[in-house]
Design a protein around this motif. Structure first.
Motif, mmCIF file in Angstrom:
data_model
loop_
_atom_site.group_PDB
_atom_site.id
_atom_site.type_symbol
_atom_site.label_atom_id
_atom_site.label_comp_id
_atom_site.label_asym_id
_atom_site.label_seq_id
_atom_site.Cartn_x
_atom_site.Cartn_y
_atom_site.Cartn_z
ATOM 1 N N VAL A 98 0.863 -1.184 0.000
ATOM 2 C CA VAL A 98 0.000 0.000 0.000
ATOM 3 C C VAL A 98 0.900 1.236 0.000
ATOM 4 C CG1 VAL A 98 -1.788 1.246 1.260
ATOM 5 C CG2 VAL A 98 -1.744 -1.247 1.292
ATOM 6 N N PHE A 99 0.614 2.162 -0.908
ATOM 7 C CA PHE A 99 1.486 3.327 -1.066
ATOM 8 C C PHE A 99 1.181 4.368 0.002
ATOM 9 C CE2 PHE A 99 2.531 7.458 -2.919
ATOM 10 C CZ PHE A 99 3.859 7.252 -3.233
ATOM 11 N N ILE A 100 2.183 4.631 0.867
ATOM 12 C CA ILE A 100 2.060 5.697 1.859
ATOM 13 C C ILE A 100 3.180 6.677 1.571
ATOM 14 C CG2 ILE A 100 2.117 6.279 4.318
ATOM 15 C CD1 ILE A 100 1.294 3.338 4.856
ATOM 16 N N ILE A 101 2.825 7.910 1.196
ATOM 17 C CA ILE A 101 3.830 8.826 0.665
ATOM 18 C C ILE A 101 4.915 9.150 1.692
ATOM 19 C CG2 ILE A 101 2.503 10.938 1.136
ATOM 20 C CD1 ILE A 101 3.707 11.947 -1.596
ATOM 21 N N GLY A 139 16.875 17.167 6.514
ATOM 22 C CA GLY A 139 16.021 18.336 6.750
ATOM 23 C C GLY A 139 14.845 18.370 5.778
ATOM 24 N N THR A 140 15.119 17.987 4.519
ATOM 25 C CA THR A 140 14.055 17.936 3.506
ATOM 26 C C THR A 140 12.998 16.900 3.905
ATOM 27 O OG1 THR A 140 15.759 18.428 1.878
ATOM 28 C CG2 THR A 140 13.625 17.710 1.032
ATOM 29 N N ALA A 141 13.465 15.725 4.359
ATOM 30 C CA ALA A 141 12.537 14.679 4.805
ATOM 31 C C ALA A 141 11.694 15.172 5.981
ATOM 32 C CB ALA A 141 13.305 13.427 5.194
ATOM 33 N N LEU A 142 12.346 15.885 6.908
ATOM 34 C CA LEU A 142 11.630 16.431 8.072
ATOM 35 C C LEU A 142 10.501 17.366 7.640
ATOM 36 C CD1 LEU A 142 14.437 17.385 10.612
ATOM 37 C CD2 LEU A 142 12.391 16.071 11.161
ATOM 38 N N LEU A 143 10.838 18.323 6.754
ATOM 39 C CA LEU A 143 9.836 19.297 6.315
ATOM 40 C C LEU A 143 8.714 18.614 5.541
ATOM 41 C CD1 LEU A 143 12.194 22.247 5.283
ATOM 42 C CD2 LEU A 143 10.716 22.096 7.300
ATOM 43 N N ALA A 144 9.081 17.630 4.693
ATOM 44 C CA ALA A 144 8.065 16.911 3.924
ATOM 45 C C ALA A 144 7.144 16.135 4.871
ATOM 46 C CB ALA A 144 8.734 15.959 2.939
ATOM 47 N N ASN A 145 7.724 15.420 5.834
ATOM 48 C CA ASN A 145 6.916 14.627 6.762
ATOM 49 C C ASN A 145 6.066 15.510 7.674
ATOM 50 O OD1 ASN A 145 7.395 11.983 6.004
ATOM 51 N ND2 ASN A 145 9.337 11.909 7.104
ATOM 52 N N MET A 146 6.590 16.694 8.030
ATOM 53 C CA MET A 146 5.794 17.640 8.827
ATOM 54 C C MET A 146 4.554 18.052 8.039
ATOM 55 S SD MET A 146 5.594 19.222 11.675
ATOM 56 C CE MET A 146 4.587 20.548 12.348
ATOM 57 N N GLU A 155 -3.368 9.780 10.010
ATOM 58 C CA GLU A 155 -2.187 9.768 10.893
ATOM 59 C C GLU A 155 -1.131 8.759 10.471
ATOM 60 O OE1 GLU A 155 -2.522 12.275 12.753
ATOM 61 O OE2 GLU A 155 -4.688 12.456 12.813
ATOM 62 N N ASN A 156 -1.026 8.465 9.164
ATOM 63 C CA ASN A 156 0.034 7.575 8.699
ATOM 64 C C ASN A 156 1.400 8.235 8.774
ATOM 65 O OD1 ASN A 156 -1.245 5.158 7.992
ATOM 66 N ND2 ASN A 156 -2.062 6.092 6.138
ATOM 67 N N ALA A 157 1.415 9.550 8.565
ATOM 68 C CA ALA A 157 2.691 10.260 8.420
ATOM 69 C C ALA A 157 3.350 10.536 9.762
ATOM 70 C CB ALA A 157 2.462 11.571 7.670
#
Ligand code: ZN
Length: 218
Positions: A98-101, A139-146, A155-157
């Motif tokens: 299952v695709f979870i971005i 940092g990019t991953a942090l901002l994207a996940n935020m 609440e998957n992210a």
């Protein structure tokens, strides 16, 4: 409608053989009951095509490197192949599950960071990778996940954001404990993760502690 003389049943569509006994059907064909899976077939073909190209590239790379030994014993093709193999595994996982971005973004950045550190170590640019490129990716991953955690109602992210914050804390603590200067970019990364942590607690409140309890199985 076609019929099977053996089973005495009617079979819709334009099949040539009976789905039960495999005898040939008689009668005239009717339109298919389901749409033909052209799109899936096309996707499967594209998947196979890229897999073929990637595997061919690995074989050619390894052959040139090991059989001709153009690089005087430095086997760059091993690193090149590792990048492609991890790419294929990630692609396969994204297609199968299952695709979870937020999961895809987090895992991709984690894999790219690890591969980059290995490559940098091999090519002698480890410091730039470890203290500039990897913290920028993190940092990019942090901002994207935020962002995903704020807009995602299922609440998957959230768990990926919390993991991300934890990883930054651990890296920073390890660097400090080893008396290594974490540098400006990791410090910015730490500040972003602290701001994200405050933000997620303020906006999501109790859901944050629920999520931690759920994942830790308290
Ligand atoms: Zn039959």
């Amino acid at each position: 409608m076609k019929t099977c003389m053996n089973c005495n049943i009617s079979v819709g569509g334009n099949a040539d053989t009976c789905p039960l006994c495999q005898n040939s059907l008689t009668g005239t064909a009717s339109p298919n009951n389901w749409p033909s899976p052209t799109r899936l077939r096309k996707q499967a073909f594209l998947y196979k095509l890229q897999l073929f190209i990637v595997l061919a590239a690995i074989v050619v790379g390894l052959s040139l490197d090991f059989l001709l030994d153009l690089n005087n014993g430095r086997h760059y093709s091993l690193i090149f192949s590792l990048w492609l193999i991890i790419f294929e595994l990630d692609l396969w996982n994204n297609i199968k599950k299952v695709f979870i971005i937020s999961k895809t973004v987090s895992l991709t950045i984690l894999h790219v960071s690890l591969l980059l550190l290995l490559t940098a170590w091999y090519y002698n640019f480890f410091d730039i990778a470890a203290f500039t490129i990897v913290p920028i990716l993190t940092g990019t991953a942090l901002l994207a996940n935020m962002t995903f955690a704020m807009i995602d109602t299922r609440e998957n992210a959230m768990v990926y954001l919390l993991e991300n914050i934890l990883i930054v804390f651990i890296i920073y603590a390890v660097l400090k404990a080893r008396h290594t200067q974490p540098g400006l970019v990791w410090t910015i990364c730490l500040m972003i993760s602290l701001v994200c942590l405050i933000g997620i607690i303020i906006f999501k409140g109790r859901k944050v502690s629920n999520e931690i309890q759920k994942r830790m199985n308290f």
